[in-house]
Design an enzyme around this catalytic site. Sequence first.
Site, PDB file in Angstrom:
ATOM      1  N   ASP A  90       5.147 -10.552  -1.122  1.00  0.00           N
ATOM      2  CA  ASP A  90       4.649 -11.941  -1.619  1.00  0.00           C
ATOM      3  C   ASP A  90       5.603 -12.881  -1.790  1.00  0.00           C
ATOM      4  O   ASP A  90       6.701 -12.713  -2.313  1.00  0.00           O
ATOM      5  CB  ASP A  90       3.999 -11.326  -3.134  1.00  0.00           C
ATOM      6  N   ASP A 284       2.095 -20.297   1.719  1.00  0.00           N
ATOM      7  CA  ASP A 284       2.190 -19.029   0.746  1.00  0.00           C
ATOM      8  C   ASP A 284       1.605 -17.916   1.461  1.00  0.00           C
ATOM      9  O   ASP A 284       0.642 -18.215   2.456  1.00  0.00           O
ATOM     10  CB  ASP A 284       1.389 -19.418  -0.623  1.00  0.00           C
TER      11      ASP A 284
END
Length: 400
Positions: A90, A284
Amino acid sequence: MHAWFSGSNVTSLRLVSRYGPCSPFETKELPSLEQILLKDQLRVNFLLKGVAKSSTDDSKVSISAMDAGEEYVINVSYGTPSREQTVLMDTGSDLSWIQCKPCNVCYPQEQPIFDPSQSSTYAVIPCNSPTCSQLQGSCSSSCAYFIPYGDGSNSSGVYGYDRLTLSPNDVIEPFLFGCGTDNKMVFQDAAGLVGLGRGKSSLVSQTSQLYHSVFSYCLPSTSSNTGFLKLGEPGDASNTVYTGMLTSSNDPSSYYVDLIGISVAGKQLVIPQSVFRSGGTILDSGTTITHLPPSAYETLRSAFGSYMSQYPSAPPTHGLDTCYNFSGYETITVPKVALQFGDGVTLDVDSSGILFDNCLAFSGGQVYGVGIIGNVQQRTYEVVYDVGNERIGFAPHACS
Protein backbone atom coordinates in the site's frame (compact mmCIF):
# COMPACT_ATOMS: atom_id res chain seq x y z
CA MET A 1 17.41 3.16 16.65
CA HIS A 2 19.58 2.09 13.71
CA ALA A 3 18.63 -0.86 11.57
CA TRP A 4 21.19 -3.29 10.25
CA PHE A 5 20.78 -4.99 6.92
CA SER A 6 22.07 -8.13 5.33
CA GLY A 7 21.70 -8.88 1.66
CA SER A 8 21.87 -6.91 -1.56
CA ASN A 9 20.81 -3.34 -2.22
CA VAL A 10 18.11 -4.52 -4.63
CA THR A 11 15.41 -6.98 -3.57
CA SER A 12 12.60 -8.20 -5.80
CA LEU A 13 9.44 -9.84 -4.45
CA ARG A 14 6.73 -11.63 -6.40
CA LEU A 15 3.54 -9.58 -6.51
CA VAL A 16 0.20 -11.23 -7.31
CA SER A 17 -3.45 -10.27 -7.45
CA ARG A 18 -5.23 -11.51 -4.36
CA TYR A 19 -8.07 -12.80 -6.56
CA GLY A 20 -6.02 -14.50 -9.30
CA PRO A 21 -4.99 -18.15 -9.66
CA CYS A 22 -1.54 -17.31 -8.25
CA SER A 23 -3.06 -15.95 -5.03
CA PRO A 24 -2.13 -17.86 -1.86
CA PHE A 25 -5.66 -17.33 -0.53
CA GLU A 26 -8.35 -19.97 -0.70
CA THR A 27 -11.08 -17.36 -1.26
CA LYS A 28 -10.39 -16.16 -4.79
CA GLU A 29 -13.88 -15.05 -5.72
CA LEU A 30 -13.71 -11.55 -7.19
CA PRO A 31 -16.05 -9.09 -5.46
CA SER A 32 -18.94 -7.80 -7.54
CA LEU A 33 -18.44 -4.64 -9.57
CA GLU A 34 -20.72 -2.85 -7.11
CA GLN A 35 -18.53 -3.90 -4.19
CA ILE A 36 -15.32 -2.89 -5.98
CA LEU A 37 -16.63 0.56 -6.92
CA LEU A 38 -18.22 1.26 -3.53
CA LYS A 39 -14.95 0.25 -1.95
CA ASP A 40 -13.09 2.47 -4.38
CA GLN A 41 -15.05 5.49 -3.18
CA LEU A 42 -14.25 4.56 0.43
CA ARG A 43 -10.58 4.24 -0.53
CA VAL A 44 -10.70 7.75 -2.01
CA ASN A 45 -12.20 9.01 1.25
CA PHE A 46 -9.48 7.20 3.23
CA LEU A 47 -6.72 8.75 1.11
CA LEU A 48 -8.17 12.20 1.61
CA LYS A 49 -8.51 11.42 5.34
CA GLY A 50 -9.32 14.59 7.26
CA VAL A 51 -10.65 16.38 4.20
CA ALA A 52 -13.31 13.91 3.14
CA LYS A 53 -16.35 12.69 4.95
CA SER A 54 -17.79 9.50 3.54
CA SER A 55 -20.78 10.27 1.34
CA THR A 56 -21.26 6.58 0.58
CA ASP A 57 -23.97 4.54 2.21
CA ASP A 58 -21.71 2.09 4.07
CA SER A 59 -24.64 -0.16 4.97
CA LYS A 60 -24.83 -1.37 1.38
CA VAL A 61 -21.48 -3.07 1.40
CA SER A 62 -19.92 -5.58 3.75
CA ILE A 63 -16.40 -5.13 2.50
CA SER A 64 -13.57 -3.04 3.86
CA ALA A 65 -12.20 0.15 2.36
CA MET A 66 -8.89 -1.66 2.14
CA ASP A 67 -10.31 -4.85 0.71
CA ALA A 68 -11.21 -5.11 -2.96
CA GLY A 69 -9.04 -2.56 -4.73
CA GLU A 70 -6.01 -3.19 -2.57
CA GLU A 71 -5.55 -6.19 -4.75
CA TYR A 72 -1.85 -6.95 -4.71
CA VAL A 73 -0.07 -9.11 -2.14
CA ILE A 74 3.51 -10.15 -1.35
CA ASN A 75 5.01 -12.69 1.04
CA VAL A 76 7.43 -11.56 3.76
CA SER A 77 8.47 -13.14 7.06
CA TYR A 78 8.54 -11.73 10.59
CA GLY A 79 10.44 -12.84 13.67
CA THR A 80 13.06 -15.40 14.73
CA PRO A 81 12.41 -18.12 13.74
CA SER A 82 10.83 -16.41 10.74
CA ARG A 83 7.11 -16.84 10.09
CA GLU A 84 5.75 -16.18 6.59
CA GLN A 85 2.95 -13.62 6.31
CA THR A 86 1.04 -12.62 3.17
CA VAL A 87 0.53 -8.86 3.28
CA LEU A 88 -0.97 -6.18 1.05
CA MET A 89 1.22 -3.56 -0.60
CA ASP A 90 0.00 0.00 0.00
CA THR A 91 1.51 3.29 -1.18
CA GLY A 92 -1.27 5.11 0.70
CA SER A 93 -0.11 3.98 4.17
CA ASP A 94 3.05 4.55 6.20
CA LEU A 95 2.77 2.19 9.15
CA SER A 96 3.14 -1.54 8.40
CA TRP A 97 1.18 -3.92 10.64
CA ILE A 98 0.20 -7.55 10.99
CA GLN A 99 -2.29 -9.37 13.22
CA CYS A 100 -0.70 -10.61 16.45
CA LYS A 101 -1.51 -12.88 19.36
CA PRO A 102 -3.02 -12.53 21.89
CA CYS A 103 -5.97 -11.43 19.73
CA ASN A 104 -8.84 -9.53 21.27
CA VAL A 105 -10.44 -9.17 17.84
CA CYS A 106 -8.88 -10.80 14.77
CA TYR A 107 -10.34 -11.75 11.41
CA PRO A 108 -9.51 -15.06 9.67
CA GLN A 109 -6.19 -15.06 7.79
CA GLU A 110 -4.37 -17.56 5.59
CA GLN A 111 -1.29 -18.25 7.78
CA PRO A 112 -1.18 -18.74 11.55
CA ILE A 113 -1.43 -15.40 13.37
CA PHE A 114 2.00 -14.10 14.41
CA ASP A 115 2.88 -14.76 18.04
CA PRO A 116 5.50 -12.22 19.20
CA SER A 117 6.16 -14.24 22.37
CA GLN A 118 7.60 -17.01 20.17
CA SER A 119 10.11 -14.67 18.47
CA SER A 120 13.49 -14.21 20.17
CA THR A 121 14.05 -10.88 18.39
CA TYR A 122 10.73 -9.13 19.12
CA ALA A 123 10.52 -6.14 21.47
CA VAL A 124 7.98 -3.41 22.16
CA ILE A 125 8.74 0.29 21.78
CA PRO A 126 8.85 2.01 25.20
CA CYS A 127 6.36 4.79 25.87
CA ASN A 128 8.89 7.50 26.52
CA SER A 129 10.96 6.90 23.37
CA PRO A 130 11.23 9.46 20.53
CA THR A 131 10.04 6.69 18.18
CA CYS A 132 6.74 6.49 20.04
CA SER A 133 6.21 10.24 20.15
CA GLN A 134 6.85 10.38 16.37
CA LEU A 135 3.98 7.95 15.94
CA GLN A 136 1.65 10.18 17.98
CA GLY A 137 0.24 7.01 19.52
CA SER A 138 -1.19 6.61 22.99
CA CYS A 139 0.68 5.11 25.90
CA SER A 140 0.08 3.01 28.96
CA SER A 141 3.00 0.67 29.51
CA SER A 142 4.04 0.35 25.89
CA CYS A 143 3.61 2.38 22.71
CA ALA A 144 0.18 1.86 21.12
CA TYR A 145 -0.99 2.58 17.58
CA PHE A 146 -4.45 3.00 16.07
CA ILE A 147 -5.24 3.23 12.34
CA PRO A 148 -8.80 4.03 11.24
CA TYR A 149 -9.81 3.35 7.63
CA GLY A 150 -12.49 5.09 5.62
CA ASP A 151 -15.32 2.67 6.32
CA GLY A 152 -15.25 2.29 10.11
CA SER A 153 -12.79 -0.61 10.08
CA ASN A 154 -9.53 -0.17 11.98
CA SER A 155 -6.41 -1.84 13.39
CA SER A 156 -4.87 -1.18 16.78
CA GLY A 157 -2.29 -2.78 19.04
CA VAL A 158 1.30 -2.37 20.17
CA TYR A 159 4.07 -0.67 18.22
CA GLY A 160 7.14 -2.88 18.32
CA TYR A 161 10.08 -4.15 16.30
CA ASP A 162 11.42 -7.44 15.05
CA ARG A 163 13.39 -8.99 12.22
CA LEU A 164 11.76 -8.62 8.78
CA THR A 165 12.91 -11.16 6.18
CA LEU A 166 12.12 -10.09 2.62
CA SER A 167 13.91 -13.03 0.99
CA PRO A 168 16.29 -15.72 2.28
CA ASN A 169 19.17 -13.29 1.64
CA ASP A 170 17.54 -9.98 2.61
CA VAL A 171 16.95 -9.24 6.28
CA ILE A 172 16.08 -5.95 8.02
CA GLU A 173 16.48 -5.62 11.78
CA PRO A 174 15.00 -3.96 13.69
CA PHE A 175 11.90 -3.30 11.60
CA LEU A 176 9.24 -1.17 13.30
CA PHE A 177 5.65 -2.28 12.80
CA GLY A 178 2.28 -2.51 14.48
CA CYS A 179 1.37 -5.77 16.21
CA GLY A 180 -2.41 -5.68 15.82
CA THR A 181 -4.44 -7.31 18.59
CA ASP A 182 -7.71 -5.51 17.71
CA ASN A 183 -8.47 -5.60 14.00
CA LYS A 184 -12.03 -4.76 13.12
CA MET A 185 -13.17 -6.07 9.74
CA VAL A 186 -10.04 -4.88 7.99
CA PHE A 187 -9.05 -7.58 5.51
CA GLN A 188 -9.95 -11.11 4.69
CA ASP A 189 -7.09 -13.61 4.49
CA ALA A 190 -4.15 -11.15 4.43
CA ALA A 191 -2.08 -10.89 7.61
CA GLY A 192 -1.82 -7.10 7.36
CA LEU A 193 -0.09 -4.59 5.12
CA VAL A 194 3.28 -3.15 4.22
CA GLY A 195 3.20 0.67 4.12
CA LEU A 196 5.12 2.25 1.23
CA GLY A 197 4.18 5.89 1.88
CA ARG A 198 6.60 8.77 2.47
CA GLY A 199 6.27 9.00 6.26
CA LYS A 200 9.00 8.06 8.75
CA SER A 201 7.43 4.75 9.77
CA SER A 202 7.10 3.34 6.22
CA LEU A 203 9.23 0.50 4.85
CA VAL A 204 10.70 2.97 2.33
CA SER A 205 11.93 5.33 5.07
CA GLN A 206 13.12 2.58 7.41
CA THR A 207 15.28 0.99 4.69
CA SER A 208 16.51 4.23 3.09
CA GLN A 209 20.18 3.47 3.90
CA LEU A 210 19.98 0.15 2.07
CA TYR A 211 17.59 0.89 -0.81
CA HIS A 212 18.22 4.66 -1.07
CA SER A 213 14.48 5.45 -0.82
CA VAL A 214 13.73 3.84 -4.17
CA PHE A 215 11.09 1.21 -4.85
CA SER A 216 9.08 0.14 -7.87
CA TYR A 217 6.32 -2.25 -8.80
CA CYS A 218 4.72 -3.74 -11.87
CA LEU A 219 1.03 -4.56 -11.72
CA PRO A 220 0.17 -7.35 -14.20
CA SER A 221 -2.33 -6.88 -17.05
CA THR A 222 -4.61 -9.62 -15.69
CA SER A 223 -5.05 -11.38 -12.36
CA SER A 224 -3.66 -14.56 -13.97
CA ASN A 225 -0.23 -12.99 -14.45
CA THR A 226 2.39 -12.06 -11.85
CA GLY A 227 4.14 -8.77 -11.23
CA PHE A 228 6.81 -7.65 -8.79
CA LEU A 229 7.63 -5.25 -5.98
CA LYS A 230 11.26 -4.17 -6.12
CA LEU A 231 13.15 -2.34 -3.37
CA GLY A 232 16.20 -0.48 -4.64
CA GLU A 233 17.25 0.85 -8.03
CA PRO A 234 15.28 -0.45 -11.03
CA GLY A 235 17.19 -2.78 -13.36
CA ASP A 236 17.13 -1.39 -16.88
CA ALA A 237 16.70 2.36 -16.55
CA SER A 238 17.19 3.11 -20.25
CA ASN A 239 13.49 3.08 -21.15
CA THR A 240 12.23 4.75 -17.95
CA VAL A 241 10.82 8.28 -18.26
CA TYR A 242 10.60 10.39 -15.10
CA THR A 243 8.16 13.03 -13.98
CA GLY A 244 8.44 15.16 -10.85
CA MET A 245 7.10 13.85 -7.52
CA LEU A 246 5.15 16.62 -5.83
CA THR A 247 4.20 17.02 -2.18
CA SER A 248 1.02 18.38 -0.63
CA SER A 249 1.36 20.24 2.65
CA ASN A 250 -2.01 18.78 3.72
CA ASP A 251 -1.00 15.25 2.81
CA PRO A 252 2.79 14.75 3.05
CA SER A 253 2.63 10.93 2.87
CA SER A 254 0.97 10.61 -0.55
CA TYR A 255 2.72 10.68 -3.92
CA TYR A 256 1.52 13.58 -6.07
CA VAL A 257 2.27 14.03 -9.77
CA ASP A 258 1.72 16.99 -12.10
CA LEU A 259 -0.99 15.65 -14.43
CA ILE A 260 -1.78 18.36 -17.00
CA GLY A 261 -3.53 16.69 -19.92
CA ILE A 262 -5.12 13.66 -21.57
CA SER A 263 -5.17 12.52 -25.18
CA VAL A 264 -7.47 10.05 -26.94
CA ALA A 265 -6.30 8.30 -30.14
CA GLY A 266 -3.29 10.63 -30.21
CA LYS A 267 -5.45 13.75 -30.12
CA GLN A 268 -4.96 16.21 -27.28
CA LEU A 269 -8.19 16.97 -25.41
CA VAL A 270 -9.02 20.61 -24.80
CA ILE A 271 -8.79 20.80 -21.00
CA PRO A 272 -7.12 23.73 -19.22
CA GLN A 273 -4.12 22.61 -17.15
CA SER A 274 -5.53 24.51 -14.19
CA VAL A 275 -8.38 21.97 -14.01
CA PHE A 276 -5.88 19.28 -12.96
CA ARG A 277 -3.56 21.49 -10.96
CA SER A 278 -6.10 23.11 -8.65
CA GLY A 279 -6.22 20.15 -6.23
CA GLY A 280 -3.35 18.06 -7.56
CA THR A 281 -3.25 14.39 -8.54
CA ILE A 282 -2.25 11.41 -6.36
CA LEU A 283 -0.67 8.27 -7.84
CA ASP A 284 -2.01 5.37 -5.75
CA SER A 285 -1.55 1.59 -5.74
CA GLY A 286 -4.80 0.90 -3.87
CA THR A 287 -7.41 2.90 -5.80
CA THR A 288 -8.84 0.89 -8.70
CA ILE A 289 -10.06 3.37 -11.34
CA THR A 290 -8.80 6.88 -12.07
CA HIS A 291 -10.79 9.76 -10.57
CA LEU A 292 -10.67 13.02 -12.57
CA PRO A 293 -12.03 16.53 -12.11
CA PRO A 294 -15.61 16.50 -13.48
CA SER A 295 -14.95 18.82 -16.44
CA ALA A 296 -11.88 16.82 -17.50
CA TYR A 297 -13.83 13.58 -17.26
CA GLU A 298 -16.71 14.93 -19.34
CA THR A 299 -14.29 15.91 -22.12
CA LEU A 300 -12.63 12.48 -21.99
CA ARG A 301 -15.96 10.65 -21.97
CA SER A 302 -17.21 12.59 -24.97
CA ALA A 303 -14.04 12.01 -27.04
CA PHE A 304 -13.83 8.34 -26.09
CA GLY A 305 -17.52 7.82 -26.86
CA SER A 306 -17.19 9.23 -30.36
CA TYR A 307 -14.44 6.69 -31.16
CA MET A 308 -16.57 3.87 -29.73
CA SER A 309 -19.83 4.78 -31.49
CA GLN A 310 -19.85 1.56 -33.54
CA TYR A 311 -20.50 -0.48 -30.36
CA PRO A 312 -23.90 -0.58 -28.64
CA SER A 313 -23.88 1.17 -25.29
CA ALA A 314 -24.81 -0.55 -22.04
CA PRO A 315 -26.49 0.98 -18.98
CA PRO A 316 -24.26 2.84 -16.49
CA THR A 317 -23.14 0.71 -13.58
CA HIS A 318 -22.31 1.94 -10.06
CA GLY A 319 -20.64 5.19 -11.08
CA LEU A 320 -19.11 4.02 -14.37
CA ASP A 321 -21.26 5.74 -16.97
CA THR A 322 -19.56 4.96 -20.30
CA CYS A 323 -20.27 1.26 -20.80
CA TYR A 324 -20.63 -1.02 -23.83
CA ASN A 325 -22.26 -4.27 -24.84
CA PHE A 326 -19.60 -6.27 -26.68
CA SER A 327 -21.59 -9.52 -26.94
CA GLY A 328 -21.25 -10.94 -30.43
CA TYR A 329 -17.96 -9.13 -31.13
CA GLU A 330 -14.89 -11.33 -31.49
CA THR A 331 -12.48 -8.40 -31.35
CA ILE A 332 -12.96 -4.86 -30.19
CA THR A 333 -10.87 -1.81 -31.03
CA VAL A 334 -10.36 0.75 -28.30
CA PRO A 335 -8.68 4.14 -28.92
CA LYS A 336 -5.41 4.79 -27.12
CA VAL A 337 -5.63 6.92 -23.98
CA ALA A 338 -2.55 8.77 -22.72
CA LEU A 339 -1.91 10.78 -19.56
CA GLN A 340 0.37 13.79 -19.91
CA PHE A 341 2.54 15.26 -17.17
CA GLY A 342 4.02 18.71 -16.72
CA ASP A 343 7.57 17.90 -17.77
CA GLY A 344 6.78 16.44 -21.18
CA VAL A 345 6.29 12.87 -19.94
CA THR A 346 3.43 10.86 -21.46
CA LEU A 347 2.02 7.62 -20.05
CA ASP A 348 0.30 5.57 -22.77
CA VAL A 349 -2.23 3.58 -20.76
CA ASP A 350 -1.94 -0.15 -21.55
CA SER A 351 -4.93 -1.54 -23.44
CA SER A 352 -5.79 -3.59 -20.32
CA GLY A 353 -6.20 -0.36 -18.35
CA ILE A 354 -8.68 1.56 -20.52
CA LEU A 355 -11.84 -0.47 -19.93
CA PHE A 356 -12.95 -1.97 -16.63
CA ASP A 357 -15.76 -4.51 -16.89
CA ASN A 358 -16.62 -3.14 -20.39
CA CYS A 359 -16.85 0.45 -19.07
CA LEU A 360 -14.40 3.34 -19.43
CA ALA A 361 -12.15 2.95 -16.35
CA PHE A 362 -12.34 6.61 -15.33
CA SER A 363 -14.73 8.52 -13.11
CA GLY A 364 -15.68 12.16 -12.77
CA GLY A 365 -16.71 11.78 -9.16
CA GLN A 366 -13.55 13.39 -7.88
CA VAL A 367 -13.46 14.42 -4.23
CA TYR A 368 -12.38 17.81 -2.84
CA GLY A 369 -10.53 18.87 -5.97
CA VAL A 370 -7.95 16.05 -5.80
CA GLY A 371 -7.52 13.61 -8.69
CA ILE A 372 -6.28 10.04 -8.20
CA ILE A 373 -4.57 7.82 -10.80
CA GLY A 374 -5.71 4.29 -9.97
CA ASN A 375 -4.00 0.95 -10.35
CA VAL A 376 -5.93 -0.11 -13.49
CA GLN A 377 -4.16 2.64 -15.47
CA GLN A 378 -0.74 1.63 -14.09
CA ARG A 379 -0.88 -1.98 -15.33
CA THR A 380 2.18 -3.47 -17.12
CA TYR A 381 4.42 -0.48 -16.31
CA GLU A 382 7.27 -0.54 -13.87
CA VAL A 383 6.30 2.45 -11.75
CA VAL A 384 9.43 3.76 -10.02
CA TYR A 385 9.17 5.83 -6.83
CA ASP A 386 12.53 7.60 -6.43
CA VAL A 387 11.71 9.39 -3.19
CA GLY A 388 15.20 10.78 -2.59
CA ASN A 389 15.26 12.52 -5.97
CA GLU A 390 11.56 13.38 -5.82
CA ARG A 391 10.64 11.80 -9.13
CA ILE A 392 8.36 9.02 -10.40
CA GLY A 393 9.31 6.91 -13.39
CA PHE A 394 7.38 4.77 -15.87
CA ALA A 395 8.90 1.93 -17.91
CA PRO A 396 6.55 0.07 -20.30
CA HIS A 397 6.06 -3.70 -20.68
CA ALA A 398 7.86 -4.47 -17.44
CA CYS A 399 5.91 -7.43 -15.97
CA SER A 400 7.33 -10.66 -17.31
